[in-house]
Design an enzyme around this catalytic site. Sequence first.
Site, PDB file in Angstrom:
ATOM      1  CG  HIS A 109      53.976  62.324   4.872  1.00  0.00           C
ATOM      2  ND1 HIS A 109      55.194  62.413   5.491  1.00  0.00           N
ATOM      3  CD2 HIS A 109      53.902  63.370   4.008  1.00  0.00           C
ATOM      4  CE1 HIS A 109      55.826  63.479   5.043  1.00  0.00           C
ATOM      5  NE2 HIS A 109      55.068  64.076   4.136  1.00  0.00           N
ATOM      6  CG  ASP A 167      49.825  67.165  -2.042  1.00  0.00           C
ATOM      7  OD1 ASP A 167      49.777  68.400  -1.991  1.00  0.00           O
ATOM      8  OD2 ASP A 167      50.863  66.526  -2.256  1.00  0.00           O
TER       9      ASP A 167
HETATM   10  N1  ACO Z   1      47.397  53.950  -0.796  1.00  0.00           N
HETATM   11  C1  ACO Z   1      47.435  52.611  -0.530  1.00  0.00           C
HETATM   12  N2  ACO Z   1      48.415  51.998   0.161  1.00  0.00           N
HETATM   13  C2  ACO Z   1      49.417  52.777   0.590  1.00  0.00           C
HETATM   14  C3  ACO Z   1      49.449  54.159   0.361  1.00  0.00           C
HETATM   15  C4  ACO Z   1      48.373  54.750  -0.352  1.00  0.00           C
HETATM   16  N3  ACO Z   1      48.359  56.074  -0.614  1.00  0.00           N
HETATM   17  N4  ACO Z   1      50.566  54.690   0.913  1.00  0.00           N
HETATM   18  C5  ACO Z   1      51.223  53.663   1.469  1.00  0.00           C
HETATM   19  N5  ACO Z   1      50.529  52.504   1.279  1.00  0.00           N
HETATM   20  C6  ACO Z   1      50.870  51.170   1.807  1.00  0.00           C
HETATM   21  C7  ACO Z   1      51.969  50.524   0.974  1.00  0.00           C
HETATM   22  O1  ACO Z   1      51.426  49.741  -0.073  1.00  0.00           O
HETATM   23  C8  ACO Z   1      52.667  49.697   2.021  1.00  0.00           C
HETATM   24  O2  ACO Z   1      51.874  48.551   2.279  1.00  0.00           O
HETATM   25  P1  ACO Z   1      52.577  47.133   2.688  1.00  0.00           P
HETATM   26  O3  ACO Z   1      53.235  47.388   4.000  1.00  0.00           O
HETATM   27  O4  ACO Z   1      51.450  46.172   2.728  1.00  0.00           O
HETATM   28  O5  ACO Z   1      53.561  46.831   1.581  1.00  0.00           O
HETATM   29  C9  ACO Z   1      52.617  50.569   3.262  1.00  0.00           C
HETATM   30  O6  ACO Z   1      51.431  51.372   3.097  1.00  0.00           O
HETATM   31  C10 ACO Z   1      53.829  51.481   3.436  1.00  0.00           C
HETATM   32  O7  ACO Z   1      53.960  52.262   2.264  1.00  0.00           O
HETATM   33  P2  ACO Z   1      55.321  52.703   1.609  1.00  0.00           P
HETATM   34  O8  ACO Z   1      55.122  52.895   0.139  1.00  0.00           O
HETATM   35  O9  ACO Z   1      56.413  51.787   2.038  1.00  0.00           O
HETATM   36  O10 ACO Z   1      55.519  54.100   2.313  1.00  0.00           O
HETATM   37  P3  ACO Z   1      56.512  55.235   1.871  1.00  0.00           P
HETATM   38  O11 ACO Z   1      56.870  55.954   3.101  1.00  0.00           O
HETATM   39  O12 ACO Z   1      57.646  54.686   1.056  1.00  0.00           O
HETATM   40  O13 ACO Z   1      55.660  56.171   0.896  1.00  0.00           O
HETATM   41  C11 ACO Z   1      54.204  57.842   0.123  1.00  0.00           C
HETATM   42  C12 ACO Z   1      55.091  57.358   1.279  1.00  0.00           C
HETATM   43  C13 ACO Z   1      55.026  57.896  -1.180  1.00  0.00           C
HETATM   44  C14 ACO Z   1      53.730  59.271   0.411  1.00  0.00           C
HETATM   45  C15 ACO Z   1      52.997  56.877  -0.025  1.00  0.00           C
HETATM   46  O14 ACO Z   1      52.229  56.887   1.148  1.00  0.00           O
HETATM   47  C16 ACO Z   1      52.133  57.227  -1.244  1.00  0.00           C
HETATM   48  O15 ACO Z   1      52.430  56.777  -2.349  1.00  0.00           O
HETATM   49  N6  ACO Z   1      51.041  58.041  -1.045  1.00  0.00           N
HETATM   50  C17 ACO Z   1      50.241  58.470  -2.158  1.00  0.00           C
HETATM   51  C18 ACO Z   1      50.905  59.623  -2.878  1.00  0.00           C
HETATM   52  C19 ACO Z   1      50.840  60.910  -2.092  1.00  0.00           C
HETATM   53  O16 ACO Z   1      49.796  61.292  -1.576  1.00  0.00           O
HETATM   54  N7  ACO Z   1      51.982  61.602  -2.030  1.00  0.00           N
HETATM   55  C20 ACO Z   1      52.089  62.887  -1.352  1.00  0.00           C
HETATM   56  C21 ACO Z   1      52.948  62.783  -0.149  1.00  0.00           C
HETATM   57  S1  ACO Z   1      52.983  64.328   0.702  1.00  0.00           S
HETATM   58  C22 ACO Z   1      54.019  65.259  -0.224  1.00  0.00           C
HETATM   59  O17 ACO Z   1      54.963  64.846  -0.804  1.00  0.00           O
HETATM   60  C23 ACO Z   1      53.697  66.623  -0.295  1.00  0.00           C
END
Ligand code: ACO
Length: 455
Positions: A331, A389
Amino acid sequence: MTVCLTTAPRPGDGGRVSDGRTTVAKTNYSLVNKTTGETLELPSVQGTLGPTGLDVGRVYDTLDVFTYDPGFTSTCSCKSAITYIDGDAGVLLYRGYPVQQLAEKSSFIEVCYLILYGELPTKAQLEEFDTTIRKHTMINESLKGFYSGFHYDAHPMAMMTGIVGSLSAFYHDTTNIRDPKHRDIFARRMIAKIPTIAATAYKKYFGQPFMYPQNHLDYCSNLLYMMFAVPAEPYHVDPVAAKALDVLFILHADHEQNASTSTVRLAGSTGCNPYAAIAAGIAALWGPAHGGANEAVLRMLDQIGDAKKVASFLDKVKDKQSGVRLMGFGHRVYKNFDPRATIIREQCHKVLKHLGKENDPQMELALELERVALSDDYFKERKLYPNVDFYSGIIYKALGIPVNMFTPMFAIARTVGWCAHWTEMTADPANRIGRPRQVYTGAPERHYLPIAKRK
Ligand code: ACO
């Protein structure tokens, strides 16, 4: 040119003070252009909880530079009194009330009132609000024609975006966004009609007759009725299912400046019709990085199929080349447990037990996935925890709701948040059109070449 941010304690206030929940830095900030020595004091914008905001509105005018923050990790787009999140502590408050207390003691309709008007209602206020919502559940008959226009397998979110956008055509002349009464009618109408709009999309998808709302039923029972009843036989709403939905809706009701709410605010900042702004929010919610994640979680569990394959799936997730993410994990704001996920996990067990599905293989798989991920350094180092979720889809599935209706469920619950944010913004006389800037990376100015001279 180098610009540096300098900080200095404010005279007399001794640096940092604690307000009980958060430590608020009482510091003066200024930006200094190191080449010219020009200094810009950055006024601080103080909230009641959480970090101080730095007002950078004059940076461009004064120092001729922009602030750059793609994804808005450090940028506040507004002041808001609706919802507070402390992502490190796993705290979520609606109008100051912890979401755990509301999920345990309140109802979705009461939470809608709280989010819209800022206070918990008295008995009379709640009755009046509930009655108005119940009385406005029907949608214009001509909207049935809109549904017929969709292809038979249209995704319900696509239909909801279209139908809610079309409400702007129905209420165009009667919605004066400068009139507080009209704003209130808009919010109540939206909250009342969104379950009917979603349930009708469900019926269209399955080719079943549309069911009119039954206004003697409470909000979630009515939704279940409109989705699952058929004219040919009586339908009994399961109170445990209705209660589970009610709790899920409370947990999804608002989440400050997330992508869909910011979209509603940005669209609404132009003064556009509010129904069109909500349609924009629904479109933003649909993405798998946002509300579409609940659908993506179930598809992911189906794809993994078996607890024995968890390790190899997580290897794929950790391999950045694969482009695979662990859906329902991570998140932008929560770097600790999402408080909503903890409540949903408990609800999940309750619902599965009630329905005699305690040994649901998907639940077992989800638990194993959660267990292995939480003990893996990749997820620990990045502070990736289950979000709202991760479990909601399992409850929806247990209740018989098909996967493509998961995100519409989220949209129904979040409608109150969108309406409250739109109202808060529109009522604010200081509201200006949202208009971000950019760092241009395209070609420098050049001259038009006639086609015969181009290579
Ligand atoms: N699986 C694997 N790796 C992940 C995940 C994940 N679900 N989420 C983040 N990471 C990793 C990224 O690859 C990144 O790694 P790095 O530092 O080696 O490059 C690091 O964690 C930071 O991730 P970001 O993408 O920069 O984080 P951001 O805050 O932009 O994204 C998000 C947040 C979109 C929710 C992300 O965690 C994600 O895609 N999760 C999966 C989708 C999801 O469950 N969305 C629902 C969110 S809750 C809602 O909206 C109701």
